[in-house]
Design an enzyme around this catalytic site. Structure first.
Site, PDB file in Angstrom:
ATOM      1  N   PRO A 175       0.816  -1.224   0.000  1.00 53.27           N
ATOM      2  CA  PRO A 175       0.000   0.000   0.000  1.00 53.27           C
ATOM      3  C   PRO A 175       0.851   1.277   0.000  1.00 53.27           C
ATOM      4  CG  PRO A 175      -0.781  -1.542   1.670  1.00 53.27           C
ATOM      5  CD  PRO A 175       0.521  -2.082   1.156  1.00 53.27           C
TER       6      PRO A 175
ATOM      7  N   GLU B 184       2.388  -9.121   8.618  1.00 53.51           N
ATOM      8  CA  GLU B 184       2.310  -7.687   8.848  1.00 53.51           C
ATOM      9  C   GLU B 184       3.172  -6.898   7.865  1.00 53.51           C
ATOM     10  OE1 GLU B 184       0.056  -6.403  11.032  1.00 53.51           O
ATOM     11  OE2 GLU B 184      -0.414  -8.547  11.118  1.00 53.51           O
TER      12      GLU B 184
ATOM     13  N   ARG C 103      -2.183  -7.811 -21.301  1.00 55.52           N
ATOM     14  CA  ARG C 103      -3.087  -7.552 -22.421  1.00 55.52           C
ATOM     15  C   ARG C 103      -2.610  -6.410 -23.319  1.00 55.52           C
ATOM     16  NH1 ARG C 103      -6.591  -3.653 -21.724  1.00 55.52           N
ATOM     17  NH2 ARG C 103      -8.342  -4.535 -22.864  1.00 55.52           N
TER      18      ARG C 103
HETATM   19  N1  4GY Z   1      -2.810  -2.194  -1.599  1.00 57.30           N
HETATM   20  N2  4GY Z   1      -1.365  -2.744  -3.352  1.00 57.30           N
HETATM   21  C1  4GY Z   1      -1.210  -4.089  -1.646  1.00 57.30           C
HETATM   22  C2  4GY Z   1      -1.440  -4.725  -0.344  1.00 57.30           C
HETATM   23  C3  4GY Z   1      -0.700  -6.452   1.193  1.00 57.30           C
HETATM   24  C4  4GY Z   1       1.383  -7.389   4.184  1.00 57.30           C
HETATM   25  C5  4GY Z   1       2.875  -6.287   2.526  1.00 57.30           C
HETATM   26  C6  4GY Z   1      -1.870  -2.959  -2.160  1.00 57.30           C
HETATM   27  O1  4GY Z   1      -0.465  -3.682  -3.610  1.00 57.30           O
HETATM   28  N3  4GY Z   1      -0.373  -4.501  -2.579  1.00 57.30           N
HETATM   29  O2  4GY Z   1      -2.377  -4.408   0.352  1.00 57.30           O
HETATM   30  N4  4GY Z   1      -0.546  -5.676   0.003  1.00 57.30           N
HETATM   31  C7  4GY Z   1       0.423  -6.313   2.174  1.00 57.30           C
HETATM   32  C8  4GY Z   1       0.265  -7.409   3.180  1.00 57.30           C
HETATM   33  C9  4GY Z   1       2.717  -7.386   3.552  1.00 57.30           C
HETATM   34  C10 4GY Z   1       1.769  -6.336   1.520  1.00 57.30           C
END
Ligand code: 4GY
Length: 250
Positions: free
Chosen positions: A88, A116, A154
């Site tokens: 994120p 986490e 795509r």
């Molecule tokens: N939003 N965009 C995302 C995500 C999960 C714990 C790091 C997102 O790309 N990935 O939410 N990833 C986390 C879960 C480890 C990634």
């Protein structure tokens, strides 16, 4: 385009590689899709890939060593590739980014975290770019990796059927796509627009442009801020205004 996904759930990603457009793209060797199971690089007999966070708190953190070994393994297979971590905190993924990755012809190594998160030192040492598919937290990066690969694949020439063209897609020109219709001509009392039966290709092209503008105006007006109106679009909008005025006078 070569995709390598580092994950603790290779079955999940391999199912994605086996089906639909991606499956066909791999079959016809236009793309490659590989999974590396991070757990295969764990060094202890319990195959541990996570550990408790320094400083304490709930949840677990992905250990750096198996992840590093997995990345190095992927890099040795595809030295010319970019290492991307799905998180994120990353740069937002969008159609422009998809086109960027699709045209760079450089392979992608996609790291999917779980728990986490991953040990901070992995980012600085191994990751070229962090990417986010949106402002929400998932339980792992796999769905993000699949979203990216789907949108990128795509755009690789030949992956979509030969007759299809992604150049008319939503967002390729900063507008939403026009409405689509197929048979029957009348469905539940709703007829399709007459112009689509006219056979007049120029009229159909203009109708589609108008439909695309109307949808963008109603559903995503923010897109006009990014991509200014072209002369033809302005003309179509003025015509639309005249139609609305006639309608309002009746
Ligand atoms: N939003 N965009 C995302 C995500 C999960 C714990 C790091 C997102 O790309 N990935 O939410 N990833 C986390 C879960 C480890 C990634």
């Amino acid at each position: 385009m070569d995709f390598t996904v580092l994950t603790l759930f290779p079955e999940l990603v391999n199912a994605f590689f086996a089906h639909g457009m991606i499956g066909r793209g791999i079959e016809s060797k236009l793309i490659t899709g590989d999974c590396i199971n991070i757990r295969d690089f764990s060094m202890d007999r319990h195959k541990t890939v996570d550990d408790r966070p320094y400083g304490g708190s709930s949840g677990m953190v992905m250990k750096p060593e198996p992840l590093q070994s997995a990345v190095l393994c992927a890099k040795s297979r595809m030295p010319e590739s970019k290492v991307v971590l799905l998180t994120p905190q990353g740069n937002r993924f969008n159609q422009e980014k998809a086109l960027d990755f699709a045209t760079k012809k450089q392979g992608l190594i996609l790291i999917c975290g779980r728990y986490e998160g991953i040990d901070e030192r992995v980012y600085t040492l191994l990751v070229d770019e962090e990417i986010s598919i949106g402002d929400y937290v998932m339980t792992g990066g796999e769905l993000g990796a699949m979203v990216m690969m789907d949108a990128i694949a795509r755009l690789i020439p030949g992956v979509l059927g030969s007759s299809e063209s992604f150049l008319s897609d939503s967002f390729m020109d900063g507008r939403l796509e026009h409405a689509h219709y197929t048979r029957p001509e009348e469905f539940d009392g709703q007829k399709i627009p007459d112009v689509l039966l006219s056979g007049n290709h120029e009229k159909i092209r203009l109708w589609r442009k108008k439909s695309s503008l109307q949808r963008t105006f109603l559903k995503r007006p923010d897109l006009f801020e990014k991509t200014a109106l072209t002369a033809e679009e302005k003309k179509i909008i003025r015509q639309w205004c005249r139609e609305l005025e006639t309608l309002a006078r009746e």
